[in-house]
Design an enzyme around this catalytic site. Structure first.
Site, PDB file in Angstrom:
ATOM      1  N   ASN A   9      12.678  19.170 -18.966  1.00  0.00           N
ATOM      2  CA  ASN A   9      11.597  18.451 -19.009  1.00  0.00           C
ATOM      3  C   ASN A   9      11.700  17.338 -20.044  1.00  0.00           C
ATOM      4  O   ASN A   9      11.358  17.603 -21.268  1.00  0.00           O
ATOM      5  CB  ASN A   9      10.220  18.850 -18.841  1.00  0.00           C
ATOM      6  CG  ASN A   9       9.207  17.919 -19.246  1.00  0.00           C
ATOM      7  OD1 ASN A   9       9.185  16.653 -18.890  1.00  0.00           O
ATOM      8  ND2 ASN A   9       7.794  18.539 -19.119  1.00  0.00           N
ATOM      9  N   TRP A  10      12.163  16.023 -20.037  1.00  0.00           N
ATOM     10  CA  TRP A  10      12.542  15.185 -21.060  1.00  0.00           C
ATOM     11  C   TRP A  10      10.920  14.350 -21.526  1.00  0.00           C
ATOM     12  O   TRP A  10      11.156  13.775 -22.456  1.00  0.00           O
ATOM     13  CB  TRP A  10      13.499  14.165 -20.798  1.00  0.00           C
ATOM     14  CG  TRP A  10      14.853  14.705 -20.873  1.00  0.00           C
ATOM     15  CD1 TRP A  10      15.147  16.087 -20.890  1.00  0.00           C
ATOM     16  CD2 TRP A  10      16.120  13.990 -20.296  1.00  0.00           C
ATOM     17  NE1 TRP A  10      16.566  16.299 -21.049  1.00  0.00           N
ATOM     18  CE2 TRP A  10      17.245  14.995 -20.339  1.00  0.00           C
ATOM     19  CE3 TRP A  10      16.311  12.952 -19.866  1.00  0.00           C
ATOM     20  CZ2 TRP A  10      18.385  14.698 -20.271  1.00  0.00           C
ATOM     21  CZ3 TRP A  10      17.785  12.633 -19.803  1.00  0.00           C
ATOM     22  CH2 TRP A  10      18.666  13.532 -19.610  1.00  0.00           C
ATOM     23  N   LYS A  11      10.208  14.414 -20.713  1.00  0.00           N
ATOM     24  CA  LYS A  11       8.921  13.812 -21.250  1.00  0.00           C
ATOM     25  C   LYS A  11       9.206  12.569 -21.387  1.00  0.00           C
ATOM     26  O   LYS A  11      10.069  11.688 -20.548  1.00  0.00           O
ATOM     27  CB  LYS A  11       8.333  14.636 -22.306  1.00  0.00           C
ATOM     28  CG  LYS A  11       7.947  15.913 -22.174  1.00  0.00           C
ATOM     29  CD  LYS A  11       7.392  16.838 -23.162  1.00  0.00           C
ATOM     30  CE  LYS A  11       7.436  18.215 -23.061  1.00  0.00           C
ATOM     31  NZ  LYS A  11       6.295  19.091 -23.765  1.00  0.00           N
ATOM     32  N   HIS A 101       1.584  19.637 -15.138  1.00  0.00           N
ATOM     33  CA  HIS A 101       1.979  19.892 -16.421  1.00  0.00           C
ATOM     34  C   HIS A 101       0.820  20.027 -17.511  1.00  0.00           C
ATOM     35  O   HIS A 101      -0.232  18.875 -17.232  1.00  0.00           O
ATOM     36  CB  HIS A 101       3.213  19.016 -16.915  1.00  0.00           C
ATOM     37  CG  HIS A 101       3.691  19.305 -18.406  1.00  0.00           C
ATOM     38  ND1 HIS A 101       2.978  19.184 -19.328  1.00  0.00           N
ATOM     39  CD2 HIS A 101       4.823  20.162 -18.669  1.00  0.00           C
ATOM     40  CE1 HIS A 101       3.853  19.556 -20.471  1.00  0.00           C
ATOM     41  NE2 HIS A 101       4.890  20.257 -19.878  1.00  0.00           N
ATOM     42  N   GLU A 103       0.387  18.371 -20.119  1.00  0.00           N
ATOM     43  CA  GLU A 103       0.170  17.124 -20.828  1.00  0.00           C
ATOM     44  C   GLU A 103      -0.675  16.312 -19.749  1.00  0.00           C
ATOM     45  O   GLU A 103      -1.583  15.412 -20.108  1.00  0.00           O
ATOM     46  CB  GLU A 103       1.339  16.463 -21.187  1.00  0.00           C
ATOM     47  CG  GLU A 103       1.766  17.002 -22.480  1.00  0.00           C
ATOM     48  CD  GLU A 103       3.296  17.380 -22.752  1.00  0.00           C
ATOM     49  OE1 GLU A 103       3.895  16.826 -22.103  1.00  0.00           O
ATOM     50  OE2 GLU A 103       3.589  18.292 -23.583  1.00  0.00           O
ATOM     51  N   GLU A 172       3.313  28.025 -18.759  1.00  0.00           N
ATOM     52  CA  GLU A 172       3.590  27.202 -20.034  1.00  0.00           C
ATOM     53  C   GLU A 172       2.092  27.376 -20.733  1.00  0.00           C
ATOM     54  O   GLU A 172       1.222  26.524 -20.728  1.00  0.00           O
ATOM     55  CB  GLU A 172       3.844  25.726 -19.842  1.00  0.00           C
ATOM     56  CG  GLU A 172       5.013  25.345 -19.006  1.00  0.00           C
ATOM     57  CD  GLU A 172       5.699  24.316 -19.437  1.00  0.00           C
ATOM     58  OE1 GLU A 172       6.782  23.979 -19.787  1.00  0.00           O
ATOM     59  OE2 GLU A 172       5.136  23.212 -19.303  1.00  0.00           O
ATOM     60  N   GLY A 178       5.531  22.789 -27.747  1.00  0.00           N
ATOM     61  CA  GLY A 178       6.077  21.689 -28.654  1.00  0.00           C
ATOM     62  C   GLY A 178       5.518  22.199 -30.045  1.00  0.00           C
ATOM     63  O   GLY A 178       5.272  21.487 -31.118  1.00  0.00           O
ATOM     64  N   SER A 217       8.408  25.874 -26.115  1.00  0.00           N
ATOM     65  CA  SER A 217       9.392  26.444 -27.618  1.00  0.00           C
ATOM     66  C   SER A 217      10.415  27.257 -26.927  1.00  0.00           C
ATOM     67  O   SER A 217      10.930  27.926 -27.933  1.00  0.00           O
ATOM     68  CB  SER A 217       8.435  27.094 -28.429  1.00  0.00           C
ATOM     69  OG  SER A 217       7.370  26.054 -28.938  1.00  0.00           O
TER      70      SER A 217
HETATM   71  P1  13P Z   1       8.557  22.341 -25.512  1.00  0.00           P
HETATM   72  O1  13P Z   1       9.814  23.348 -24.993  1.00  0.00           O
HETATM   73  O2  13P Z   1       8.887  21.259 -26.462  1.00  0.00           O
HETATM   74  O3  13P Z   1       7.878  23.427 -26.074  1.00  0.00           O
HETATM   75  O4  13P Z   1       7.998  21.933 -24.232  1.00  0.00           O
HETATM   76  C1  13P Z   1       7.717  22.633 -23.057  1.00  0.00           C
HETATM   77  C2  13P Z   1       7.437  21.836 -22.071  1.00  0.00           C
HETATM   78  O5  13P Z   1       6.363  21.422 -21.841  1.00  0.00           O
HETATM   79  C3  13P Z   1       8.146  21.903 -20.790  1.00  0.00           C
HETATM   80  O6  13P Z   1       7.392  21.217 -19.672  1.00  0.00           O
END
Ligand code: 13P
Length: 257
Positions: A9-11, A101, A103, A172, A178, A217
């Site tokens: 997931n590159w956000k 997600h 976010e 998650e 993050g 993470s």
């Molecule tokens: P990180 O791997 O940066 O913690 O992010 C996880 C995430 O939100 C994947 O969708």
């Protein structure tokens, strides 16, 4: 057993140029690597170029790399300024869509009923949803982890329990996203085992093709210990997927288990 799914997931991180540069390095590394399902979810603006690049690569060799979207709206078309529809995604040969997600839930206020509409729409359009669930730190400290996850899954999958074979789930924990603090393998396994029995009950045993991914993470150093857990069927990786070499290393760690 179904293959592991390792998903990136590159956000909101990569431009079209950066996406193509990444694939230039990453695709040769995973050529002919068919044992593990790989998914990459770039930004919406880069999906078209990534799709063309992937098609070109597939003419030269075997790739088990699929494209995913990071979100979508549930309607096919209409006056929904700023939204992306499922038919816009399938046109680009997108096969997966990340829904709910944390976010989206916490920054953009998405609730279970909206996420549920998106899940239903994705399945109707032949897109494979990855439904994301997970508790906040406060909820964990209050002992509510399993009840929060159960509610998100029951509400998010209402009406599509019989379609469980076409759905993957990502656990998650919000406190692990993050932050550099991953759930320990034991913490993740406890929740994954709970999710497995929940979806088994909801789908009346029709959950064999559903992967339960862990996200939060994940990196090249913790991937191996996490994937050894019996109910962890893959990863949804954020930060560590942004570097093609690190993402490839995570995939090789999983292959070696
Ligand atoms: P990180 O791997 O940066 O913690 O992010 C996880 C995430 O939100 C994947 O969708």
């Amino acid at each position: 057993m179904m293959s592991y799914l390792i998903a990136a997931n590159w956000k909101m991180y990569k431009t079209v140029g950066e996406t193509l540069e990444y694939l230039e390095v990453f695709l040769p590394a995973v050529k002919d690597l068919m044992k593990i399902d790989i998914m990459i979810a770039p930004s919406f603006t880069a999906l078209s170029s990534a799709s063309i690049k992937l098609d070109a690569a597939k003419k030269e060799g075997e790739y088990n790399v699929k494209l995913g979207a990071q979100n979508m709206y549930y309607m096919d078309k209409g006056a929904f300024t700023g939204e992306i529809s499922p038919i816009m995604l399938t046109e680009l040969e997108v096969e997966y869509v990340i829904l709910g997600h944390s976010e989206r839930r916490h920054i953009f206020g998405e609730k279970d009923d909206l996420i549920n509409k998106k899940v239903i729409s994705a399945i109707e359009h032949g897109l494979r949803p990855i439904l994301c669930v997970g508790e906040t730190l406060e909820e964990r400290e209050q002992g509510k982890t399993l009840s929060v996850v159960e509610k998100q899954i029951r509400n998010g999958l209402a009406g599509v329990e019989k379609d469980m074979a076409f759905i993957d789930i990502a656990y998650e924990p919000v406190w692990a996203i993050g932050t550099g603090v991953n759930a320990t393998p034991e913490q993740a396994q406890e929740v994954h085992m709970f999710i497995r029995s929940l979806i088994n009950e909801m789908s009346k045993g029709n959950d064999e093709k559903t992967r339960i991914l862990y996200g939060g993470s994940v990196n090249e150093n913790n991937a191996r210990d996490l994937i050894k857990e019996p109910n962890i069927d893959g990863f949804l990786v954020g930060s560590a997927s942004l570097d093609p070499n690190r993402f490839y290393k995570i995939i090789t760690e999983v292959m070696e288990v």
